[in-house]
Design a protein around this motif. Structure first.
Motif, short mmCIF file in Angstrom:
data_model
loop_
_atom_site.label_atom_id
_atom_site.label_comp_id
_atom_site.label_asym_id
_atom_site.label_seq_id
_atom_site.Cartn_x
_atom_site.Cartn_y
_atom_site.Cartn_z
N LEU A 165 -6.32 16.77 -11.35
CA LEU A 165 -5.33 16.34 -10.36
C LEU A 165 -5.89 16.40 -8.94
O LEU A 165 -5.66 15.51 -8.13
CB LEU A 165 -4.07 17.20 -10.46
N LEU A 166 -6.64 17.46 -8.64
CA LEU A 166 -7.20 17.59 -7.29
C LEU A 166 -8.27 16.53 -7.06
O LEU A 166 -8.33 15.94 -5.97
CB LEU A 166 -7.77 18.99 -7.10
N SER A 167 -9.11 16.28 -8.06
CA SER A 167 -10.13 15.23 -7.92
C SER A 167 -9.47 13.86 -7.80
O SER A 167 -9.90 13.02 -7.01
CB SER A 167 -11.07 15.25 -9.13
N LEU A 168 -8.41 13.65 -8.59
CA LEU A 168 -7.66 12.39 -8.51
C LEU A 168 -7.10 12.20 -7.10
O LEU A 168 -7.15 11.10 -6.54
CB LEU A 168 -6.53 12.42 -9.54
N ALA A 169 -6.57 13.28 -6.52
CA ALA A 169 -5.99 13.18 -5.18
C ALA A 169 -7.07 12.86 -4.14
O ALA A 169 -6.82 12.11 -3.18
CB ALA A 169 -5.27 14.48 -4.82
N ILE A 170 -8.28 13.43 -4.33
CA ILE A 170 -9.37 13.13 -3.40
C ILE A 170 -9.76 11.66 -3.49
O ILE A 170 -9.92 10.97 -2.47
CB ILE A 170 -10.59 14.02 -3.71
N VAL A 171 -9.92 11.15 -4.72
CA VAL A 171 -10.25 9.73 -4.90
C VAL A 171 -9.12 8.86 -4.35
O VAL A 171 -9.35 7.81 -3.75
CB VAL A 171 -10.50 9.42 -6.38
N ASP A 172 -7.88 9.31 -4.55
CA ASP A 172 -6.72 8.60 -4.02
C ASP A 172 -6.79 8.51 -2.50
O ASP A 172 -6.45 7.47 -1.90
CB ASP A 172 -5.45 9.31 -4.46
N ASP A 173 -7.22 9.61 -1.86
CA ASP A 173 -7.38 9.59 -0.39
C ASP A 173 -8.43 8.57 0.03
O ASP A 173 -8.26 7.88 1.05
CB ASP A 173 -7.78 10.98 0.11
N ILE A 174 -9.53 8.49 -0.74
CA ILE A 174 -10.55 7.48 -0.44
C ILE A 174 -9.93 6.08 -0.53
O ILE A 174 -10.16 5.23 0.34
CB ILE A 174 -11.74 7.61 -1.41
N GLY A 175 -9.13 5.86 -1.57
CA GLY A 175 -8.48 4.57 -1.72
C GLY A 175 -7.54 4.27 -0.56
O GLY A 175 -7.49 3.14 -0.06
N ALA A 176 -6.79 5.29 -0.12
CA ALA A 176 -5.88 5.10 1.01
C ALA A 176 -6.64 4.73 2.28
O ALA A 176 -6.19 3.88 3.07
CB ALA A 176 -5.05 6.36 1.23
N ILE A 177 -7.80 5.37 2.46
CA ILE A 177 -8.62 5.06 3.64
C ILE A 177 -9.09 3.60 3.60
O ILE A 177 -9.05 2.89 4.61
CB ILE A 177 -9.84 6.02 3.69
N GLY A 215 0.79 -1.23 0.00
CA GLY A 215 0.00 0.00 0.00
C GLY A 215 0.82 1.27 0.00
O GLY A 215 0.29 2.37 -0.24
N VAL A 216 2.13 1.17 0.26
CA VAL A 216 2.96 2.38 0.39
C VAL A 216 3.02 3.21 -0.89
O VAL A 216 2.85 4.43 -0.84
CB VAL A 216 4.38 1.99 0.88
N PRO A 217 3.29 2.62 -2.07
CA PRO A 217 3.41 3.46 -3.28
C PRO A 217 2.08 3.86 -3.92
O PRO A 217 2.07 4.42 -5.01
CB PRO A 217 4.22 2.57 -4.22
N MET A 218 0.96 3.59 -3.25
CA MET A 218 -0.34 3.89 -3.85
C MET A 218 -0.77 5.34 -3.67
O MET A 218 -1.65 5.83 -4.39
CB MET A 218 -1.42 2.98 -3.23
N ALA A 219 -0.19 6.05 -2.71
CA ALA A 219 -0.75 7.33 -2.27
C ALA A 219 -0.22 8.51 -3.09
O ALA A 219 0.87 8.47 -3.65
CB ALA A 219 -0.45 7.54 -0.79
N THR A 220 -1.02 9.58 -3.13
CA THR A 220 -0.62 10.87 -3.70
C THR A 220 -0.79 11.94 -2.64
O THR A 220 -1.83 12.01 -1.99
CB THR A 220 -1.49 11.23 -4.93
N ASP A 221 0.26 12.75 -2.44
CA ASP A 221 0.21 13.80 -1.41
C ASP A 221 -0.39 15.07 -2.00
O ASP A 221 0.23 15.75 -2.81
CB ASP A 221 1.61 14.07 -0.87
N ILE A 222 -1.60 15.39 -1.57
CA ILE A 222 -2.33 16.51 -2.16
C ILE A 222 -1.68 17.85 -1.85
O ILE A 222 -1.69 18.77 -2.67
CB ILE A 222 -3.81 16.50 -1.71
N ALA A 223 -1.03 17.98 -0.67
CA ALA A 223 -0.42 19.26 -0.31
C ALA A 223 0.73 19.59 -1.25
O ALA A 223 0.85 20.73 -1.73
CB ALA A 223 0.08 19.20 1.13
N PHE A 224 1.59 18.62 -1.53
CA PHE A 224 2.70 18.87 -2.44
C PHE A 224 2.21 19.10 -3.87
O PHE A 224 2.75 19.93 -4.59
CB PHE A 224 3.67 17.69 -2.41
#
Length: 442
Positions: A173-185, A144-153
């Motif tokens: 990109l911002l929407s992708l990061a939000i969906v990525d956060d859902i995936g990380a959760i 799971g480590v390489p799956m995330a995107t850091d929205i702040a950066f």
């Protein structure tokens, strides 16, 4: 031409405003949180590789807590940050997800199809690459480590590029990061939860039900919700599920609509204006109660979601995330770590897996007709943005801590830092070459 919106009235300027003003303007710049996060990361890395290394790394293991009779609740300072303060960070993520689903870009499935497909690809392919490189080994737990995107950066990088970034690319990109956060959760909840205590989950569920009932009966007092939220957080913490997921659940429950309509507020404003007309206000009794009532009414003109997100976002961006970086990014750097299979797999996942997954799944979504590429974007831009999405950092470090504990964690951190650094360099470089040049003004 449409009229410009009137500026909100300001109080008379005080001497302190001359000192605070520049800081307030800095905090309002989009890229500022990324700058602060980068600075804290550098501080952590330098401190962990300096003569102060032993003191610095030991600082975060300081035990903090309380005891009552036979009950004792003590954890390291790092644990309080990762499980306590980060629950607030995840609460804000829950707010952002709810806003996007109810009011934002994700409310229209057709419109959201492209960022959803890109985000799924950007999670599945890096995880698949990592698992393929560690199949059958205990280290495969770090998938799971390489799956995330850091929205702040990502936001910080987009702000640096400025108006050259097309609106649709920024939204993507911002929407992708939000969906990525859902995936990380989901990954944290499913992949890194063990030893469940069902009795504590029942206690947490009761707290969630109480929050729902409080909203249904119209309770507006934030301290009441804070007390129940603390109950839910503690119960989730003791259940074996990661405590930050309590923040996500509560954020997703927050109402996204204002309680008071604009028309009703205008009527109230006219009534308030009459109170201040003439000399009646100076002699009026219980003025403090009147002012307090007006404050409460004013707050009801925006949704609880908007109010909480606006209030908490500076705290998460400039306090919680920097503290997380200081506590987690510090790692003694050794060249041998870069050659370790864990670090190599994380770097490959972030730097190559992310853009490959984003482009591939976006292409598939467009080919089968569920999504379309916006007119002002092209595949070169999307590919360059895919590299930028390989900045894992906050979420990657967070998941690395869950996946590896103390054994192998430093190696994973080196992989995250190296992969994110390469991703931001490639992403910014490619976007700089790919995006249209700014039009020079005569």
């Amino acid at each position: 031409m449409p009229k410009k919106p009137k500026k909100a009235p300001r109080l008379p300027q005080q001497p302190i405003d001359r000192l605070v003003g520049p800081l307030r303007r800095f905090l309002n710049i989009e890229a500022s949180s990324g700058v602060v996060l980068m600075f804290c990361t550098l501080v952590a890395v330098v401190a962990a590789n300096s003569p102060l290394s032993e003191w610095y790394l030991g600082l975060w293991n300081t035990e903090i807590g309380f005891s009552f009779a036979d009950f004792e609740f003590r954890h390291s300072l790092k644990h309080w940050i990762n499980d306590g303060l980060m629950a607030i960070f995840f609460f804000v993520i829950g707010l952002e997800v709810r806003r996007e689903v109810v009011l934002g870009e994700l409310r229209d499935l057709r419109q959201a199809a492209l960022p959803i497909a890109a985000a799924v690809g950007g999670m599945v392919v890096p995880a698949g690459i990592y698992m393929a490189m560690h199949v059958g080994q205990p280290s495969m737990r770090g998938w799971g480590v390489p799956m995330a995107t850091d929205i702040a950066f990502v936001v910080g990088c987009l702000a640096i590029l400025g108006p050259r970034v097309p609106h649709n690319l920024r939204i993507l990109l911002l929407s992708l990061a939000i969906v990525d956060d859902i995936g990380a959760i989901v990954v944290i909840a499913i992949g890194y939860t063990s030893d469940l205590d069902l009795s504590w989950l029942v206690v947490a569920s009761v707290g969630i039900v109480i929050v729902h009932l409080l909203m249904r009966v119209g309770v507006r007092r934030i301290p009441v919700y804070c007390a129940v939220a603390a109950w839910v957080w503690f119960a989730v913490h003791e259940s074996g599920v990661h405590a930050t997921l309590a923040g996500v659940m509560l954020g997703l429950m927050t109402p996204a609509r204002a309680y008071l309509s604009a028309g009703a507020f205008r009527k109230l404003l006219r009534r308030v204006g009459k109170i201040f007309e003439g000399d009646g206000w100076e002699s009026r009794r219980h003025r403090a109660d009147t002012v307090r009532s007006m404050q409460n009414v004013t707050r009801e003109t925006i949704s609880p979601l908007e109010y909480l997100e606006t209030t908490l976002h500076p705290w998460t961006s400039f306090v919680i995330m920097p503290l997380f970086a200081l506590a987690n990014a510090g790692v003694p750097l050794q060249l041998t770590d870069l050659n370790h299979p864990i670090a190599i797999a994380i770097v490959v996942g972030l730097v190559l897996g992310k853009p490959l997954g984003i482009v591939l799944f976006s292409w598939l979504a467009i080919q089968i007709g569920v999504a379309r590429l916006p007119g002002d974007l092209n595949w070169k831009m999307l590919s360059a943005a895919g590299f930028l999405a390989g900045i894992g950092f906050t979420m990657s470090l967070f998941i690395a801590g869950l996946a590896f504990g103390e054994q192998g964690l430093d190696t994973a951190k080196v992989g995250v830092l190296a992969g994110s650094a390469i991703a931001v360099t490639l992403g910014m470089g490619l976007l700089w070459r790919t995006l249209p040049k700014p039009v020079e003004r005569l």
